[in-house]
Write an enzyme that holds these catalytic residues in place. Sequence first.
Site, PDB file in Angstrom:
ATOM      1  N   GLY A  41       0.764  -1.244   0.000  1.00  0.00           N
ATOM      2  CA  GLY A  41       0.000   0.000   0.000  1.00  0.00           C
ATOM      3  C   GLY A  41       0.791   1.288   0.000  1.00  0.00           C
ATOM      4  O   GLY A  41       0.290   2.328  -0.413  1.00  0.00           O
ATOM      5  N   GLU A  96       4.107   3.976   5.901  1.00  0.00           N
ATOM      6  CA  GLU A  96       2.892   3.155   5.779  1.00  0.00           C
ATOM      7  C   GLU A  96       1.809   3.936   5.070  1.00  0.00           C
ATOM      8  O   GLU A  96       1.777   5.169   5.136  1.00  0.00           O
ATOM      9  CB  GLU A  96       2.383   2.767   7.163  1.00  0.00           C
ATOM     10  N   ASP A 100      -4.237   1.264  11.029  1.00  0.00           N
ATOM     11  CA  ASP A 100      -5.621   0.915  11.352  1.00  0.00           C
ATOM     12  C   ASP A 100      -5.628   0.348  12.773  1.00  0.00           C
ATOM     13  O   ASP A 100      -5.648   1.107  13.744  1.00  0.00           O
ATOM     14  CB  ASP A 100      -6.075  -0.089  10.285  1.00  0.00           C
ATOM     15  N   THR A 101      -5.535  -0.959  12.941  1.00  0.00           N
ATOM     16  CA  THR A 101      -5.440  -1.507  14.299  1.00  0.00           C
ATOM     17  C   THR A 101      -4.098  -1.126  14.949  1.00  0.00           C
ATOM     18  O   THR A 101      -3.972  -1.105  16.165  1.00  0.00           O
ATOM     19  CB  THR A 101      -5.529  -3.050  14.297  1.00  0.00           C
ATOM     20  N   GLY A 102      -3.084  -0.877  14.124  1.00  0.00           N
ATOM     21  CA  GLY A 102      -1.745  -0.561  14.641  1.00  0.00           C
ATOM     22  C   GLY A 102      -0.884  -1.795  14.822  1.00  0.00           C
ATOM     23  O   GLY A 102       0.286  -1.694  15.189  1.00  0.00           O
ATOM     24  N   THR A 104       0.330  -3.845  12.531  1.00  0.00           N
ATOM     25  CA  THR A 104       1.439  -3.867  11.567  1.00  0.00           C
ATOM     26  C   THR A 104       2.534  -2.903  12.010  1.00  0.00           C
ATOM     27  O   THR A 104       3.726  -3.253  12.017  1.00  0.00           O
ATOM     28  CB  THR A 104       0.929  -3.478  10.161  1.00  0.00           C
ATOM     29  N   LYS A 128      -6.388   5.793  11.284  1.00  0.00           N
ATOM     30  CA  LYS A 128      -7.770   5.535  11.716  1.00  0.00           C
ATOM     31  C   LYS A 128      -7.751   5.243  13.211  1.00  0.00           C
ATOM     32  O   LYS A 128      -7.812   4.076  13.629  1.00  0.00           O
ATOM     33  CB  LYS A 128      -8.280   4.260  11.016  1.00  0.00           C
ATOM     34  N   PHE A 149     -13.634   2.331   4.778  1.00  0.00           N
ATOM     35  CA  PHE A 149     -12.613   1.646   4.009  1.00  0.00           C
ATOM     36  C   PHE A 149     -12.229   2.514   2.815  1.00  0.00           C
ATOM     37  O   PHE A 149     -13.079   2.876   1.995  1.00  0.00           O
ATOM     38  CB  PHE A 149     -13.087   0.269   3.534  1.00  0.00           C
ATOM     39  N   ASP A 156      -5.670  -0.510  -1.706  1.00  0.00           N
ATOM     40  CA  ASP A 156      -6.483  -1.383  -2.573  1.00  0.00           C
ATOM     41  C   ASP A 156      -7.676  -1.981  -1.845  1.00  0.00           C
ATOM     42  O   ASP A 156      -7.752  -1.984  -0.614  1.00  0.00           O
ATOM     43  CB  ASP A 156      -5.630  -2.544  -3.070  1.00  0.00           C
ATOM     44  N   ARG A 162      -5.487   0.788  -6.792  1.00  0.00           N
ATOM     45  CA  ARG A 162      -4.242   1.396  -6.295  1.00  0.00           C
ATOM     46  C   ARG A 162      -3.799   2.576  -7.158  1.00  0.00           C
ATOM     47  O   ARG A 162      -3.099   3.466  -6.707  1.00  0.00           O
ATOM     48  CB  ARG A 162      -3.109   0.366  -6.286  1.00  0.00           C
TER      49      ARG A 162
HETATM   50  P1  IMP Z   1      -3.206  -2.552  10.726  1.00  0.00           P
HETATM   51  O1  IMP Z   1      -2.176  -3.588  11.050  1.00  0.00           O
HETATM   52  O2  IMP Z   1      -4.592  -3.005  11.168  1.00  0.00           O
HETATM   53  O3  IMP Z   1      -2.875  -1.183  11.241  1.00  0.00           O
HETATM   54  O4  IMP Z   1      -3.361  -2.533   9.165  1.00  0.00           O
HETATM   55  C1  IMP Z   1      -2.558  -1.836   8.321  1.00  0.00           C
HETATM   56  C2  IMP Z   1      -2.805  -2.333   6.916  1.00  0.00           C
HETATM   57  O5  IMP Z   1      -4.167  -2.698   6.700  1.00  0.00           O
HETATM   58  C3  IMP Z   1      -2.563  -1.221   5.919  1.00  0.00           C
HETATM   59  O6  IMP Z   1      -1.204  -1.144   5.557  1.00  0.00           O
HETATM   60  C4  IMP Z   1      -3.460  -1.631   4.766  1.00  0.00           C
HETATM   61  O7  IMP Z   1      -2.807  -2.557   3.940  1.00  0.00           O
HETATM   62  C5  IMP Z   1      -4.635  -2.323   5.430  1.00  0.00           C
HETATM   63  N1  IMP Z   1      -5.773  -1.389   5.592  1.00  0.00           N
HETATM   64  C6  IMP Z   1      -6.313  -0.951   6.743  1.00  0.00           C
HETATM   65  N2  IMP Z   1      -7.342  -0.119   6.523  1.00  0.00           N
HETATM   66  C7  IMP Z   1      -7.446  -0.003   5.173  1.00  0.00           C
HETATM   67  C8  IMP Z   1      -8.320   0.758   4.305  1.00  0.00           C
HETATM   68  O8  IMP Z   1      -9.199   1.536   4.710  1.00  0.00           O
HETATM   69  N3  IMP Z   1      -8.090   0.594   2.975  1.00  0.00           N
HETATM   70  C9  IMP Z   1      -7.125  -0.225   2.450  1.00  0.00           C
HETATM   71  N4  IMP Z   1      -6.296  -0.926   3.239  1.00  0.00           N
HETATM   72  C10 IMP Z   1      -6.454  -0.830   4.590  1.00  0.00           C
END
Ligand code: IMP
Length: 177
Positions: A41, A96, A100-102, A104, A128, A149, A156, A162
């Site tokens: 992404g 990045e 989102d959840t954090g 990653t 987010k 989303f 994507d 993308r």
């Molecule tokens: P996390 O580990 O939940 O913070 O997720 C991070 C990854 O989730 C990002 O690098 C994206 O690949 C994917 N992701 C989370 N939210 C979205 C969204 O709204 N659109 C597209 N990809 C997302």
Amino acid sequence: MTTLKLAISESQIQECVGRLAQLIQVDYQDQPLLVVGALNGSFVFLADLIRRMNLPIQVDFIRLSSYDESEKSSGTVRLHHGVRTSVAGKNVLVVEDIVDTGLTAQFIRGYFEDQGAATVRICSLLDKPVRRRTSVTVDYVGFEVPDEFLVGYGLDYNQQYRELRALYSLEEEIDGS
Ligand code: IMP
């Protein structure tokens, strides 16, 4: 049917990328920087960001997954490819697309700290916060977004969208309504 609704325009994104690049440049002040993009992404954002910074940089990529082919996070982060560049003693800036959840971001921070990076900072175009499940620090944030989303500008849905220059929220329409 799926429709796209404009969330953040191309000009808003470009203005934001310029502002982030400026902040980063001031913070590192000519120190060498290893910029690491989290695939897939981040590749569009990273390409724009590094071309707005005037710093001695190296670029590498890391590939992880926490999402399956749906919009849902699996909750487990898997490392598919680490960096090839040596990290010990370096300033690492992780790029990045969205935190989102954090999970990653937290995983990546630990990965570089374990390899002896001098500093690790995270720059994410989107944040987010309402979805966060960790207390990870995101050092540079472009836009805080609600729990929608988003696709475009590298992000994507099922590997689509993308290439779009702006960011859009993905909306499911019920046929016949
Ligand atoms: P996390 O580990 O939940 O913070 O997720 C991070 C990854 O989730 C990002 O690098 C994206 O690949 C994917 N992701 C989370 N939210 C979205 C969204 O709204 N659109 C597209 N990809 C997302």
